[in-house]
Design a protein around this motif. Structure first.
Motif, PDB file in Angstrom:
ATOM      1  N   UNK A 204       3.571  66.357 -25.523  1.00  0.00           N
ATOM      2  CA  UNK A 204       4.766  67.132 -25.202  1.00  0.00           C
ATOM      3  C   UNK A 204       4.459  68.624 -25.138  1.00  0.00           C
ATOM      4  N   UNK A 205       5.434  69.395 -24.646  1.00  0.00           N
ATOM      5  CA  UNK A 205       5.238  70.837 -24.455  1.00  0.00           C
ATOM      6  C   UNK A 205       4.973  71.556 -25.767  1.00  0.00           C
ATOM      7  N   UNK A 206       5.464  70.997 -26.884  1.00  0.00           N
ATOM      8  CA  UNK A 206       5.204  71.628 -28.177  1.00  0.00           C
ATOM      9  C   UNK A 206       3.940  71.094 -28.847  1.00  0.00           C
ATOM     10  N   UNK A 207       3.149  70.356 -28.063  1.00  0.00           N
ATOM     11  CA  UNK A 207       1.845  69.839 -28.485  1.00  0.00           C
ATOM     12  C   UNK A 207       1.919  68.653 -29.450  1.00  0.00           C
ATOM     13  N   UNK A 208       3.099  68.133 -29.697  1.00  0.00           N
ATOM     14  CA  UNK A 208       3.178  66.881 -30.439  1.00  0.00           C
ATOM     15  C   UNK A 208       2.855  65.735 -29.491  1.00  0.00           C
ATOM     16  N   UNK A 209       2.565  64.558 -30.059  1.00  0.00           N
ATOM     17  CA  UNK A 209       2.090  63.435 -29.245  1.00  0.00           C
ATOM     18  C   UNK A 209       2.866  62.163 -29.571  1.00  0.00           C
ATOM     19  N   UNK A 210       2.976  61.316 -28.550  1.00  0.00           N
ATOM     20  CA  UNK A 210       3.597  60.011 -28.752  1.00  0.00           C
ATOM     21  C   UNK A 210       2.594  59.059 -29.387  1.00  0.00           C
ATOM     22  N   UNK A 211       3.048  57.837 -29.640  1.00  0.00           N
ATOM     23  CA  UNK A 211       2.131  56.824 -30.147  1.00  0.00           C
ATOM     24  C   UNK A 211       1.129  56.396 -29.088  1.00  0.00           C
ATOM     25  N   UNK A 212       0.072  55.732 -29.510  1.00  0.00           N
ATOM     26  CA  UNK A 212      -0.979  55.274 -28.607  1.00  0.00           C
ATOM     27  C   UNK A 212      -0.688  53.850 -28.138  1.00  0.00           C
ATOM     28  N   UNK A 213      -0.937  53.598 -26.860  1.00  0.00           N
ATOM     29  CA  UNK A 213      -0.867  52.235 -26.332  1.00  0.00           C
ATOM     30  C   UNK A 213      -2.226  51.881 -25.740  1.00  0.00           C
ATOM     31  N   UNK A 214      -2.793  50.795 -26.204  1.00  0.00           N
ATOM     32  CA  UNK A 214      -4.149  50.418 -25.797  1.00  0.00           C
ATOM     33  C   UNK A 214      -4.182  49.839 -24.390  1.00  0.00           C
ATOM     34  N   UNK A 215      -5.296  50.049 -23.707  1.00  0.00           N
ATOM     35  CA  UNK A 215      -5.497  49.516 -22.360  1.00  0.00           C
ATOM     36  C   UNK A 215      -6.979  49.258 -22.156  1.00  0.00           C
ATOM     37  N   UNK A 216      -7.293  48.166 -21.473  1.00  0.00           N
ATOM     38  CA  UNK A 216      -8.669  47.820 -21.126  1.00  0.00           C
ATOM     39  C   UNK A 216      -8.829  47.947 -19.625  1.00  0.00           C
ATOM     40  N   UNK A 217      -9.912  48.568 -19.167  1.00  0.00           N
ATOM     41  CA  UNK A 217     -10.117  48.764 -17.735  1.00  0.00           C
ATOM     42  C   UNK A 217     -11.456  48.192 -17.292  1.00  0.00           C
ATOM     43  N   UNK A 218     -11.491  47.716 -16.048  1.00  0.00           N
ATOM     44  CA  UNK A 218     -12.712  47.287 -15.374  1.00  0.00           C
ATOM     45  C   UNK A 218     -12.872  48.211 -14.168  1.00  0.00           C
ATOM     46  N   UNK A 219     -13.838  49.115 -14.229  1.00  0.00           N
ATOM     47  CA  UNK A 219     -13.975  50.175 -13.240  1.00  0.00           C
ATOM     48  C   UNK A 219     -15.187  49.935 -12.351  1.00  0.00           C
ATOM     49  N   UNK A 220     -15.023  49.935 -11.011  1.00  0.00           N
ATOM     50  CA  UNK A 220     -16.154  49.698 -10.111  1.00  0.00           C
ATOM     51  C   UNK A 220     -17.346  50.585 -10.425  1.00  0.00           C
ATOM     52  N   UNK A 221     -18.505  49.932 -10.601  1.00  0.00           N
ATOM     53  CA  UNK A 221     -19.720  50.621 -11.048  1.00  0.00           C
ATOM     54  C   UNK A 221     -20.811  50.603  -9.979  1.00  0.00           C
ATOM     55  N   UNK A 222     -21.063  49.425  -9.372  1.00  0.00           N
ATOM     56  CA  UNK A 222     -22.081  49.305  -8.341  1.00  0.00           C
ATOM     57  C   UNK A 222     -21.848  48.018  -7.547  1.00  0.00           C
ATOM     58  N   UNK A 223     -22.390  48.001  -6.340  1.00  0.00           N
ATOM     59  CA  UNK A 223     -22.295  46.834  -5.463  1.00  0.00           C
ATOM     60  C   UNK A 223     -23.584  46.035  -5.564  1.00  0.00           C
ATOM     61  N   UNK A 224     -23.494  44.724  -5.565  1.00  0.00           N
ATOM     62  CA  UNK A 224     -24.729  43.943  -5.622  1.00  0.00           C
ATOM     63  C   UNK A 224     -24.482  42.449  -5.723  1.00  0.00           C
ATOM     64  N   UNK A 225     -25.585  41.729  -5.834  1.00  0.00           N
ATOM     65  CA  UNK A 225     -25.576  40.273  -5.939  1.00  0.00           C
ATOM     66  C   UNK A 225     -25.722  39.849  -7.395  1.00  0.00           C
ATOM     67  N   UNK A 226     -25.223  38.681  -7.693  1.00  0.00           N
ATOM     68  CA  UNK A 226     -25.545  38.006  -8.944  1.00  0.00           C
ATOM     69  C   UNK A 226     -26.155  36.666  -8.549  1.00  0.00           C
ATOM     70  N   UNK A 227     -27.335  36.378  -9.115  1.00  0.00           N
ATOM     71  CA  UNK A 227     -28.131  35.197  -8.743  1.00  0.00           C
ATOM     72  C   UNK A 227     -28.434  34.388  -9.991  1.00  0.00           C
ATOM     73  N   UNK A 228     -28.284  33.047  -9.921  1.00  0.00           N
ATOM     74  CA  UNK A 228     -28.681  32.204 -11.041  1.00  0.00           C
ATOM     75  C   UNK A 228     -29.123  30.833 -10.536  1.00  0.00           C
ATOM     76  N   UNK A 229     -29.847  30.137 -11.409  1.00  0.00           N
ATOM     77  CA  UNK A 229     -30.399  28.820 -11.052  1.00  0.00           C
ATOM     78  C   UNK A 229     -29.784  27.731 -11.911  1.00  0.00           C
ATOM     79  N   UNK A 230     -29.789  26.546 -11.347  1.00  0.00           N
ATOM     80  CA  UNK A 230     -29.366  25.373 -12.133  1.00  0.00           C
ATOM     81  C   UNK A 230     -30.220  24.182 -11.726  1.00  0.00           C
TER      82      UNK A 230
END
Length: 230
Positions: A204-230
């Motif tokens: 807020x303008x008087x520098x007080x703060x509200x409570x915290x609400x948690x959030x999890x993010x998945x942010x684009x990092x790199x383009x590529x393949x994923x390879x595996x064997x079976x």
């Protein structure tokens, strides 16, 4: 919450088991070789959050109403104590996003999973060529109160990594790997996204703060393949 940013153009992937001939490619496409593949023994891990939503807001949310604040949190009109302010100046009101920790990369596929079985008694070369173009944005578990650009800046500054609001996995990318006898090589093309944890908080303008609400993010990092064997 915005609609998903993931868009697809085309829906197939060329898979070729090489002997002496090269791969057959889509007309007009020049494959772009990717980095050397790291072949795993299991499919890629998927996000654990059941409420994961694709897409981050472009703008910051409106200020919370007084009635929505927890009982022990300050209201916008309460006078802040000197110990609650960073200095004597007023604060710029608005939502803040703070990153607290990061996890690992999770792969978000663009197009279907593909596989190639080597039924011969010798090792063969499998080549996968992407015929899919798709953009992948930020995934969010919980409610994000700030725009995606703010999240990117915070994560980059906190963890010294390069991430983006959106990355595009493009048509014509190619990767080749060895497929052992009687084994199947699986391949999926897409975008790796960095999982991180953080929270929203209103200042807020008087520098007080509200409570915290948690959030999890998945942010684009790199383009590529994923390879595996079976």
């Amino acid at each position: 919450m915005r609609t998903p940013r993931k868009t697809l153009v085309a829906t197939s992937l060329t898979i070729v088991l090489l002997t002496s001939a090269g791969p057959a490619l889509a007309e007009g496409v020049t494959p772009t070789p990717t980095e050397t593949a790291v072949v795993g023994t299991a499919p890629p891990a998927t996000p654990e959050e059941s409420d994961l939503v694709e897409g981050a807001p472009e703008t910051t949310a409106a200020a919370p109403s007084i009635g929505s604040l927890p009982d022990d949190e300050p209201t916008p009109t309460r006078t802040a104590k000197p110990s609650e302010t960073l200095d004597a100046r007023a604060c710029e009101p608005g939502w803040r996003y703070n990153a607290t920790s990061k996890d690992k990369d999770y792969h978000w596929g663009v197009g279907p999973e593909n596989a190639n079985y080597n039924r011969s008694s010798q090792t063969a070369r499998s080549t996968f060529v992407s015929e899919v173009t798709g953009s992948v944005g930020i995934g969010v578990s919980g409610e994000l109160k700030v725009g995606g650009s703010w999240v990117v800046l915070e994560i980059e500054g906190k963890f010294s990594v390069n991430v983006s609001v959106s990355l595009t996995a493009k048509l014509g990318n190619q990767i080749s790997v060895n497929t052992p006898p009687r084994k199947t090589t699986h391949a999926k093309y897409g975008v790796y996204r960095l999982k991180s944890y953080g929270y929203n908080q209103y200042v807020y303008a008087n520098c007080t703060k509200s409570g915290k609400t948690n959030v999890t993010t998945y942010t684009p990092h790199r383009v590529g393949w994923v390879i595996w064997e079976s």
